[in-house]
Design an enzyme around this catalytic site. Sequence first.
Site, PDB file in Angstrom:
ATOM      1  N   ASP A  39      51.569  21.881 -17.334  1.00 21.03           N
ATOM      2  CA  ASP A  39      52.885  21.812 -17.984  1.00 21.03           C
ATOM      3  C   ASP A  39      53.262  23.130 -18.653  1.00 21.03           C
ATOM      4  O   ASP A  39      54.413  23.572 -18.585  1.00 21.03           O
ATOM      5  CB  ASP A  39      52.901  20.693 -19.031  1.00 21.03           C
ATOM      6  CG  ASP A  39      53.147  19.328 -18.409  1.00 21.03           C
ATOM      7  OD1 ASP A  39      53.534  19.271 -17.217  1.00 21.03           O
ATOM      8  OD2 ASP A  39      52.953  18.317 -19.106  1.00 21.03           O
ATOM      9  N   ALA A  97      52.579  25.994 -17.756  1.00 18.01           N
ATOM     10  CA  ALA A  97      52.963  26.980 -16.737  1.00 18.01           C
ATOM     11  C   ALA A  97      54.456  26.937 -16.448  1.00 18.01           C
ATOM     12  O   ALA A  97      55.031  27.927 -15.977  1.00 18.01           O
ATOM     13  CB  ALA A  97      52.158  26.764 -15.461  1.00 18.01           C
ATOM     14  N   LYS A 157      45.321  29.861 -24.385  1.00 20.93           N
ATOM     15  CA  LYS A 157      44.433  29.620 -25.503  1.00 20.93           C
ATOM     16  C   LYS A 157      44.051  28.147 -25.539  1.00 20.93           C
ATOM     17  O   LYS A 157      44.783  27.317 -25.002  1.00 20.93           O
ATOM     18  CB  LYS A 157      45.046  30.075 -26.826  1.00 20.93           C
ATOM     19  CG  LYS A 157      46.535  29.873 -27.013  1.00 20.93           C
ATOM     20  CD  LYS A 157      47.086  28.499 -26.869  1.00 20.93           C
ATOM     21  CE  LYS A 157      46.438  27.458 -27.777  1.00 20.93           C
ATOM     22  NZ  LYS A 157      46.948  26.080 -27.464  1.00 20.93           N
TER      23      LYS A 157
END
Length: 359
Positions: free
Chosen positions: A15, A17, A101
């Site tokens: 998501d 991305a 992250k």
Amino acid sequence: MSQPQIKFGILGCADIARKLSRAIILAPNATIYAIGSRSHEKATKFAASNNFPETAKIYGSYDAVLDDPNVDAVYIPLPTSLHIKWAVVAAQKKKHVLLEKPVALNVGEFDQIVETCELNGVQLMDSTMWMHNPRTARMKEFILDREKFGVLRSVHAVFSFTADPDFLENNIRIKPDLDALGALGDVGWYCVRAILWANDFQLPKSVTALPGTIFNKAGVIVSCGAAFQWEDGVTATFRCSFFENLSMTITASGTKGSLHINDFVIPIEEKQGSFTTATESRFNDLVTGWGPLPSQHTVVNDLPQEALMVTEFSRLVKSIKNDGSLTEKKWPNLSRMTQFVLDAVKTSIDKSGEPVSLG
């Protein structure tokens, strides 16, 4: 005249991305060149629904993206447990790495990623987007202003949101084999970065998990907090949770002033953000009010913060690729420091709140 564009490959259809794909499209010096997923069909659907250029290559594997000689850099939004594998392979194939992250499950894994990037001369940056917002630089100016802010004494950061039942049951961020750090890695990462940022990236002397950590049935953290202490007496706390209303706050207090922001991770408005400051505040004579009143500062940005991040990353890649520049060490160093403190928080949680020294 248009800028030379860095050609990005995207590994996976997570998501997040979607947001970064848009950022790459908006960045003036970047373009989406390729996407790879575990199936060609999934990659094709993702490209079509996210306005990819018609020229974008569609691949049915991550390796195919990394093997494409025209790909300059890759964005890796895969589950944290897969970062070490695919970031290392990408670096070995001379692809610059923009990494989601948390950067790894622990600092040892991240060190392997950094070492491989350094050996292959590729830039590494994590995707902490708010660091690239011009508002962040303006806030830092205030914290560093000794006349208005004084000397930092405390920081408190919160990032929470109320996850829906489907998230709590199925999202990768609550799966021990995919993102074992849970809320600590997902939203706690931002809090740890905010605290380090406010204190000029000085590592604390010790980290202590606060009571009340909540685990899901699989043993993954879904809510937690911690306290930090520095040698000079500066203290900090943070709270992160999948069970509390949306909150993204930083409060930094100095000897003369204070700073507060309500939306530090994702601004309420995409093209502008505000924060408030107060200096030498006092109660009035009757203690029925106080002043001087806090002032609000609004910072306008031409591009969303994620597009500014892509622009900066692409600038560094272009400088390495075309001008023979060395990689910028600042960003991997900030990533490692954040991961190092995150690890200490996790260790303290595992030890039922025992303080952990950071040496």
